[in-house]
Design an enzyme around this catalytic site. Structure first.
Site, short mmCIF file in Angstrom:
data_model
loop_
_atom_site.label_atom_id
_atom_site.label_comp_id
_atom_site.label_asym_id
_atom_site.label_seq_id
_atom_site.Cartn_x
_atom_site.Cartn_y
_atom_site.Cartn_z
CD GLN A 10 -8.77 -2.86 -4.86
OE1 GLN A 10 -9.04 -2.22 -3.84
NE2 GLN A 10 -8.86 -4.17 -4.90
CB ILE A 33 -2.91 13.55 -7.53
CG1 ILE A 33 -2.89 12.18 -6.84
CG2 ILE A 33 -3.97 14.46 -6.94
CD1 ILE A 33 -2.40 12.24 -5.42
CG ASP A 50 -5.85 18.25 -5.32
OD1 ASP A 50 -5.11 18.97 -4.64
OD2 ASP A 50 -6.76 17.53 -4.83
CE1 TYR A 140 -13.00 2.80 4.09
CE2 TYR A 140 -12.24 4.73 2.89
CZ TYR A 140 -12.86 3.49 2.91
OH TYR A 140 -13.34 2.94 1.75
CE LYS A 144 -15.25 6.27 1.50
NZ LYS A 144 -15.45 6.94 0.19
C1 VAH Z 1 -10.33 -0.74 3.07
N1 VAH Z 1 -10.68 -1.80 0.90
O1 VAH Z 1 -9.85 -1.79 3.43
C2 VAH Z 1 -11.15 -0.74 1.78
C3 VAH Z 1 -12.61 -0.99 2.07
C4 VAH Z 1 -14.23 -2.41 3.34
C5 VAH Z 1 -12.82 -2.15 3.05
O2 VAH Z 1 -13.23 0.15 2.53
O3 VAH Z 1 -10.18 0.27 3.70
#
Ligand code: VAH
Length: 312
Positions: A10, A33, A50, A140, A144
């Protein structure tokens, strides 16, 4: 030369197109990829690559004489909850591959995206400060937060020029987002333009920090063009433009499309959204390198409906 890893995503798609307009098509190598959109593929060089394969990344860097890498490849919040090990592997291995190339002097500068996902349930949720409590509850977000700490470490220990922003939810029309919790704010426009009702996977009052893609791309390029000594934060900068709820964006769309209707059916992504802040304090980015957003909810809605060809 600039290399984009994850160029078909995106952000990657629009980042590549914008960097090509700034630096020239042949100076920006897109890679992913899999192949991407027509405009991305036809506007300049592309490599199937990759980002977790260190040797393959180094081969492309040497072959194209790459000086800067934008690492946009990652699994986002919703997908990462479904595939934790794949997400940790992609999000972290790709980062070490790129930071190590910079440490070895094979590239000069790195951009790596963080996210408001680094914040967690006990982070102050209104005007979240640049430095604050960070106990992310998603795979996630954990990746991060860890990534931010490694970026700061490689800068302090090895002088690596890595720069980062904590993107809010991003809204764009050129490329579909993949596997994010904020994707409702893109899907809702596709439904509105198609003249169909939208069933939102978050509650109507879930307030989240959001940003139009043009603002996010401009912030990224401005940060990368800033003088190194102006970039005082080497973990990741808070970045903000607006916050809204599904109800508020639905009402804004209905100003253009009065017959558009939205229903609410929260799913597993509601817990993810509930763990994130409602608004972000980005004063340090404004002070250090002149960040200034341009798109509010009204301008974003108009731009999205125009872009999707649905504007009246
Ligand atoms: C998500 N668009 O929804 C990403 C972003 C803050 C949201 O990290 O995982």
């Amino acid at each position: 030369t600039i290399l984009i890893l994850g160029a078909c995503g995106q952000i990657g798609t629009e980042l590549t197109l914008n960097l090509r307009s700034v630096h020239g098509n042949d100076r920006v190598i897109a890679s992913d990829i899999r192949e991407g959109s027509g405009e991305l593929m036809s506007s300049g060089p592309f490599e199937i690559l990759d980002a977790t394969n260190a040797q393959a990344v180094e081969d492309v860097v040497v072959h194209h004489n790459v000086e800067e890498i934008y690492l946009m490849a990652a699994l986002l919040s919703a997908t990462a909850e479904k595939f934790p090990d794949r997400a940790w592997n992609l999000n972290m291995t790709s980062l070490f591959n790129v930071l190590d190339l910079a440490k070895e002097g094979k590239i000069d500068k790195v951009f790596w995206p963080s996210s408001i996902a680094v914040f967690g349930p006990n982070t102050p949720s209104e005007q979240t400060p640049q430095a604050t409590i960070m106990e992310p509850s998603t795979v996630y977000g954990i990746s991060k937060l860890a990534g931010e700490r490694w970026c700061a470490y490689y800068h302090r220990k090895f002088g690596v020029d890595v720069r980062s922003v904590r993107y809010p939810g991003l809204i764009s029309w050129k490329t579909q987002p993949g596997g994010g919790t904020t994707d409702y704010a893109v899907e809702i426009f596709h439904k509105a333009v198609a003249g169909e009702p939208y069933e939102c996977f978050l509650k109507e009052d879930s307030r989240l920090p959001m940003m139009y893609m043009e603002d996010a791309i401009r912030a990224t390029i401005n940060l990368m063009q800033a003088d190194a000594d102006d970039v005082k934060v080497r973990s990741s900068y808070n970045l903000a433009s607006m916050s809204f709820t599904p109800e508020e964006i639905a009402r804004e769309i209905q100003k253009h499309k009065p017959e558009f209707t939205v229903s609410y059916a929260p799913d597993f992504r509601q817990d993810i959204a509930d763990s994130w802040p409602g608004s972000i304090d980005d004063n340090q980015a404004r002070t250090d390198w002149g960040w200034e957003p341009e798109f509010d909810l009204s301008a974003t809605t108009a731009a999205m409906l125009e872009g999707l060809g649905g504007s009246q």
